[in-house]
Design a protein around this motif. Sequence first.
Motif: not given
Length: 306
Positions: A266-294
Amino acid sequence: AGSLTPVPTEVFLRDQIAAGDTPGPRMRAASFERDNNPVQMGPDGPQPRETGPDAVRAFIAEQAAIGFDSVKLLLSNDDVFFEGGSMVTQYSPEEAAAAGEQARESGVWLNCHAQNPASIKLAVRGGFRSIYHCSYADAEAIDLLEEAKDSIFLSPAVGIMWANVHEGEEFGIDRAMAEHMGSVRSLEAMTALYPELRRRGLRVLPGGDYGFPNNPIGRNARDLELFVTLFGYPPLEVLRAATYYGGLVTDTPVGLLTPGYLADILVVSGSPTTDVTVLQDQENLVAIMQGGRFHKRAERLALATA
């Protein structure tokens, strides 16, 4: 953890995803939950049902034969159904032991709803893999959980309790109703208990009990915020619980970026390592890769990597 209907939808969906016939997350199929009530509802009204070790064994063997990966038992009742329900243990030690034996024989895992101390102890001693809630664990139960910390996983399912207490009024769950349902007491108990379970090294996972009107599926990432604000987890630790522990509980090689593991990223816009709330906004999920495929790649990411 379990299904509310006896239709094996999860088995079909798991197999469709695994075969590549439909997109979806890697999943394990969890059975219809069994509450051990001697009377069950059916299309023709209340029907008697057998209880005892042999009946529990038969249920687990049946669910395994259908193709479920795990079987769920309601070892305790719940305050939602009647006052004091969470303190009612619904299985005997003999039934819980039989469940563990049959699960090992049938090659399935055991999940359970367990809130009171006696039900939690039954789960640990019976070899259950995942225990949900554990809200009212006493000192003996906590010690027992710690002794078994390398073989069990815990999930408080805190999201539904938070939603009932703080976000239910629109759906008829005001403060008085939340207290009547036991949600206020349970949330307070969890908030006191889980920092201690974390301190003792228990593997605690976010998630569980999403899919209700005031706690819909799609808001699951809020659990990470609640782990931080209520249970005292640092952001990095709760991210590890959601990824690495998620791989362990499902026995799937995900959750680590290392050779030999699946490239589910999961590629995220923002820094969930300091603010986990960024994961609650779907716009911040800029890439989802499963098994090496987007599965998803935002246009701005594609342009940045072009």
